[in-house]
Design a protein around this motif. Structure first.
Motif, PDB file in Angstrom:
ATOM      1  N   LEU A   3       0.826  -1.227   0.033  1.00  0.00           N
ATOM      2  CA  LEU A   3      -0.043   0.034  -0.112  1.00  0.00           C
ATOM      3  C   LEU A   3       0.698   1.426   0.134  1.00  0.00           C
ATOM      4  O   LEU A   3       0.448   2.358  -0.754  1.00  0.00           O
ATOM      5  CB  LEU A   3      -0.832  -0.072   1.408  1.00  0.00           C
ATOM      6  N   TYR A   7       0.078   4.838  -1.846  1.00  0.00           N
ATOM      7  CA  TYR A   7      -0.340   6.005  -0.691  1.00  0.00           C
ATOM      8  C   TYR A   7       0.909   6.404  -0.045  1.00  0.00           C
ATOM      9  O   TYR A   7       0.935   6.116   1.010  1.00  0.00           O
ATOM     10  CB  TYR A   7      -1.656   5.392   0.231  1.00  0.00           C
ATOM     11  N   ASN A  12       0.101  11.830  -1.337  1.00  0.00           N
ATOM     12  CA  ASN A  12      -0.496  12.180  -0.042  1.00  0.00           C
ATOM     13  C   ASN A  12      -0.232  13.921  -0.323  1.00  0.00           C
ATOM     14  O   ASN A  12      -1.062  14.640   0.096  1.00  0.00           O
ATOM     15  CB  ASN A  12      -0.120  11.766   1.302  1.00  0.00           C
ATOM     16  N   LEU A  16      -3.411  16.257  -0.359  1.00  0.00           N
ATOM     17  CA  LEU A  16      -3.870  17.128   0.636  1.00  0.00           C
ATOM     18  C   LEU A  16      -3.439  18.554   0.526  1.00  0.00           C
ATOM     19  O   LEU A  16      -4.175  19.511   0.876  1.00  0.00           O
ATOM     20  CB  LEU A  16      -2.859  16.917   1.831  1.00  0.00           C
ATOM     21  N   ARG A 124      -8.590   1.264 -10.205  1.00  0.00           N
ATOM     22  CA  ARG A 124      -8.098   2.609  -9.899  1.00  0.00           C
ATOM     23  C   ARG A 124      -7.393   3.218 -11.174  1.00  0.00           C
ATOM     24  O   ARG A 124      -7.299   4.328 -10.926  1.00  0.00           O
ATOM     25  CB  ARG A 124      -7.263   2.678  -8.612  1.00  0.00           C
TER      26      ARG A 124
ATOM     27  N   HIS B 339     -12.057  10.258   0.146  1.00  0.00           N
ATOM     28  CA  HIS B 339     -12.924   9.561  -0.726  1.00  0.00           C
ATOM     29  C   HIS B 339     -13.113   8.146  -0.623  1.00  0.00           C
ATOM     30  O   HIS B 339     -12.085   7.484  -0.361  1.00  0.00           O
ATOM     31  CB  HIS B 339     -12.369   9.738  -2.358  1.00  0.00           C
ATOM     32  N   HIS B 341     -13.611   5.729  -2.545  1.00  0.00           N
ATOM     33  CA  HIS B 341     -12.766   4.729  -3.201  1.00  0.00           C
ATOM     34  C   HIS B 341     -11.352   4.543  -2.703  1.00  0.00           C
ATOM     35  O   HIS B 341     -10.629   3.478  -2.898  1.00  0.00           O
ATOM     36  CB  HIS B 341     -12.483   5.431  -4.784  1.00  0.00           C
ATOM     37  N   ASP B 342     -10.721   5.379  -1.916  1.00  0.00           N
ATOM     38  CA  ASP B 342      -9.555   5.411  -1.418  1.00  0.00           C
ATOM     39  C   ASP B 342      -9.621   4.638  -0.225  1.00  0.00           C
ATOM     40  O   ASP B 342      -9.053   3.461   0.157  1.00  0.00           O
ATOM     41  CB  ASP B 342      -8.863   6.626  -0.882  1.00  0.00           C
ATOM     42  N   SER B 345      -9.766   0.990  -1.478  1.00  0.00           N
ATOM     43  CA  SER B 345      -8.568   0.355  -2.073  1.00  0.00           C
ATOM     44  C   SER B 345      -7.489  -0.125  -1.054  1.00  0.00           C
ATOM     45  O   SER B 345      -6.938  -1.022  -0.786  1.00  0.00           O
ATOM     46  CB  SER B 345      -7.779   1.535  -2.828  1.00  0.00           C
ATOM     47  N   ILE B 346      -7.596   0.966   0.133  1.00  0.00           N
ATOM     48  CA  ILE B 346      -6.820   0.614   1.459  1.00  0.00           C
ATOM     49  C   ILE B 346      -7.313  -0.707   2.072  1.00  0.00           C
ATOM     50  O   ILE B 346      -6.574  -1.305   2.613  1.00  0.00           O
ATOM     51  CB  ILE B 346      -6.552   1.907   2.322  1.00  0.00           C
ATOM     52  N   ALA B 349      -6.133  -3.859   0.254  1.00  0.00           N
ATOM     53  CA  ALA B 349      -4.841  -4.455   0.269  1.00  0.00           C
ATOM     54  C   ALA B 349      -4.639  -5.325   1.525  1.00  0.00           C
ATOM     55  O   ALA B 349      -3.819  -6.126   1.628  1.00  0.00           O
ATOM     56  CB  ALA B 349      -4.054  -2.984   0.735  1.00  0.00           C
ATOM     57  N   HIS B 358     -21.724   5.295  -5.443  1.00  0.00           N
ATOM     58  CA  HIS B 358     -23.076   5.656  -5.312  1.00  0.00           C
ATOM     59  C   HIS B 358     -24.030   4.657  -5.224  1.00  0.00           C
ATOM     60  O   HIS B 358     -25.398   5.147  -5.116  1.00  0.00           O
ATOM     61  CB  HIS B 358     -23.559   6.826  -6.317  1.00  0.00           C
ATOM     62  N   LYS B 393      -8.735  -1.243  10.559  1.00  0.00           N
ATOM     63  CA  LYS B 393      -8.388  -1.174   9.245  1.00  0.00           C
ATOM     64  C   LYS B 393      -8.998   0.299   8.911  1.00  0.00           C
ATOM     65  O   LYS B 393      -8.259   1.190   8.403  1.00  0.00           O
ATOM     66  CB  LYS B 393      -8.362  -1.813   7.979  1.00  0.00           C
ATOM     67  N   TRP B 400      -3.245   6.443   6.493  1.00  0.00           N
ATOM     68  CA  TRP B 400      -2.718   6.184   5.435  1.00  0.00           C
ATOM     69  C   TRP B 400      -2.605   7.370   4.448  1.00  0.00           C
ATOM     70  O   TRP B 400      -1.548   7.338   3.452  1.00  0.00           O
ATOM     71  CB  TRP B 400      -3.565   5.034   4.737  1.00  0.00           C
ATOM     72  N   LEU B 401      -3.593   8.389   4.489  1.00  0.00           N
ATOM     73  CA  LEU B 401      -3.519   9.456   3.582  1.00  0.00           C
ATOM     74  C   LEU B 401      -2.986  10.459   4.164  1.00  0.00           C
ATOM     75  O   LEU B 401      -3.050  11.627   3.624  1.00  0.00           O
ATOM     76  CB  LEU B 401      -5.061   9.694   3.197  1.00  0.00           C
ATOM     77  N   GLY B 402      -2.030  10.637   5.183  1.00  0.00           N
ATOM     78  CA  GLY B 402      -1.532  11.571   5.587  1.00  0.00           C
ATOM     79  C   GLY B 402      -2.349  12.707   6.621  1.00  0.00           C
ATOM     80  O   GLY B 402      -1.926  13.648   6.694  1.00  0.00           O
ATOM     81  N   LEU B 403      -3.600  12.025   6.983  1.00  0.00           N
ATOM     82  CA  LEU B 403      -4.599  12.910   7.935  1.00  0.00           C
ATOM     83  C   LEU B 403      -4.136  12.340   9.315  1.00  0.00           C
ATOM     84  O   LEU B 403      -3.978  11.141   9.623  1.00  0.00           O
ATOM     85  CB  LEU B 403      -5.604  12.825   7.285  1.00  0.00           C
TER      86      LEU B 403
END
Lengths: 140, 405
Positions: A3, A7, A12, A16, A124, B339, B341-342, B345-346, B349, B358, B393, B400-403
């Motif tokens: 992953l 990502y 990122n 962001l 994707r 989103h 979709h992310d 996908s995460i 994995a 939708h 998870k 994972w998205l940096g948040l």
């Protein structure tokens, strides 16, 4: 495929903190791109000079991290380039996403190379290519 | 080790180990269903309803017995009122094309809801356009409830047809079909119920619901893909023209005139999916053997675990009722700045399968002001370990998205 390879930091960061999100003053070209199945939706704007140089560009809209980061990275790469060079990069990017690019092509794509493992995520691919496909449509 | 005694009945978990949380899209199949399809082709395969030889008679009997079992499963009076189709979508289109487009007049009103799956919306848009009828939508509150006022105002003496989903594929709520049907019947309107998301989870009695037409798919209740069901009230089916014409739906054909077969065969043109119907009957038997009480208990317990897990994050928002028991195994959610979709996908994995998008309900997404959502849906083969992995998870997705998580 791990992953982290998708990502990662590059994706990122662009997701962001996109550099090119917004409007382009004096835009000469504008096109909307959509992925109906995901709801990804971008509006790409470019300012192209008379000699065919892409002087500025931006995107608006919403979508997943992959689609958003991919279009932001793309704009980084093509601003300042000629239309011909931009189309060349589109071709290389499409090759990469479909797992067919050479080492040189991936290197040429610079930061966009960070998206190469999306070739292992068939679901994707359409997210990653949305911006690039829209660009191709605009310039052709 | 799983604490779920049914899981071993499903070969997929052995051959493709995964955390399957997309049963609202399609269920997994137990071995008995897969075996039934094989049994049909190995021991009774011939074109049913045609041949005069023993094997074809066997195929015909198997097919018609499946129709009887399907009729009794939903409380239909007679197997003649059961038409085998490909899926819910085809069943609903059959009603729109054969009933609505022939019997609805300009100025009549068709009522559906903004909550519908596209398959219970687009056929009515087409029917309204074709007939000159007006299409109205019942609007729910944000937990998915329809007010009495909404029902009373929109269903009235102009209403010719009401089409409503029994259970929402997004919010998981059960709609007040009985109340809506009573109101509709007072004005002589016909009631069409989309049972795609209810039949896998609850005992359906079409008489008690007041459905004049009731559609569902085999694949969502562990039957094969490619076989669906339409129940229709006998008098309505009898007056409707066929949907498709061709082989095996006729009484007699001359170059000038054709006399159609009686129901249900009038609506089953061409070679039917007899093996599919046979395996669907096996799925119905499996479902009955497990029992709806048991299914309900498993689903409610697992949905409650998801609610508890998600409560640990202020960034996750569940759509629909705040009561886990009102979800029928379906949990749609959004996550701040991420989103769907992310998310999907995460999770993928780690072999965790959920739906994102939708959900074929774009007007509802717009109505609820969400772009798209992620959806986890559980069924009788899921266990606590599945939910634990999924929740753990999901709570890490933002990181994972940096948040901040």
């Amino acid at each position: 495929m791990s992953l982290e390879s998708v990502y990662g930091q590059v994706l990122n960061e662009h997701n962001l903190h996109p550099f090119h999100k917004g409007e382009t003053e004096g835009a000469t070209l504008m096109l909307e791109g959509k992925n109906p199945s995901c709801g990804d939706d971008i509006i790409l704007q470019l300012k192209v000079s008379e000699d065919g140089t892409i002087e500025d560009g931006s995107f608006a809209g919403s979508g997943c991290a992959i689609s958003q980061a991919s279009v932001d990275i793309m704009l980084d790469l093509i601003i300042g380039e000629t239309k011909e060079r931009a189309l060349e990069l589109v071709g290389e990017f499409m090759n990469m996403i479909h797992g067919k690019a050479t080492e040189e092509e991936i290197e040429d794509l610079d930061e966009a190379g960070a998206l190469k493992d999306i070739s292992h995520m068939p679901a994707r691919v359409k997210c990653a290519v949305l911006g690039w496909h829209t660009l191709e449509e605009m310039l052709k | 080790m799983t604490d779920n005694k049914y899981r071993a009945d499903f070969p997929i978990f052995e051959k493709h180990p995964c955390v399957y949380l997309d049963s609202a899209a399609t269920a997994q199949r137990p071995r008995v269903v897969i075996e039934a399809e094989k049994e049909f082709y190995e021991t009774m395969n011939a074109n049913p309803l045609r041949g005069l030889y023993d094997l074809s008679v066997k195929a015909t009997e198997a097919y018609e017995r499946s129709r009887e079992e399907t009729a009794s499963f939903i409380g239909a009076e007679s197997p003649d009122e059961i038409i085998f189709t490909r899926n819910t979508t085809e069943s609903l289109n059959l009603v729109a094309y054969s009933y609505a487009m022939n019997f609805i007049k300009p100025g009549d009103e068709i009522v559906t809801t903004v909550m519908e799956h596209h398959s219970n919306m687009l056929p009515w848009q087409a029917a309204a356009e074709k007939t000159g009828a007006k299409l109205l939508y019942l609007e729910p509150d944000e937990e998915g409830n329809f007010s009495d006022d909404e029902i009373v105002t929109k269903i009235n003496d102009r209403t010719a047809l009401v089409a409503v989903g029994h259970v929402s594929n997004v919010m998981g709520c059960v709609n007040p079909v009985k109340k809506i049907a009573e109101r509709a019947h007072r004005y002589g309107a016909v009631v069409v119920v989309d049972g795609a998301q209810s039949t896998p989870h609850m005992q359906v009695d079409i008489k008690q619901l007041g459905a004049d037409f009731f559609a569902f798919s085999g694949h969502k209740l562990m039957g094969p893909m490619g076989v669906g069901v339409l129940y229709g009230r006998r008098d309505l089916l009898e007056k409707m023209p066929p949907f498709l014409t061709g082989g095996e739906m006729i009484e007699s054909v001359t170059l000038k005139k054709t006399v159609y077969a009686a129901i249900p065969h009038k609506f089953e043109a061409g070679t039917v999916n007899a093996a599919g119907a046979f395996a669907l009957a096996a799925a119905i038997r499996y479902l009955k053997a497990v029992g709806f009480d048991e299914i309900r208990q498993t689903e409610d317990r697992l949905v409650e675990l998801i609610f508890e897990g998600f409560a640990k994050s202020s960034h996750i928002h569940i759509l629909g009722s705040k009561d886990p028991k009102m979800h029928n195994g379906i949990v749609s959610f959004t996550m701040d700045d991420v989103h769907p979709h992310d998310i999907s996908s995460i999770l993928d994995a780690d072999g965790i399968n959920i739906r994102a998008g939708h959900h074929c309900a774009q007007p509802l997404m717009e109505y609820l002001k969400v772009g798209s959502t992620a959806r986890a849906s559980v069924y009788l083969y899921n266990d606590e370990e599945d939910i634990q992995k999924f929740v753990e998870k999901t709570l890490k997705v933002r990181r994972w998205l940096g948040l901040e998580s």
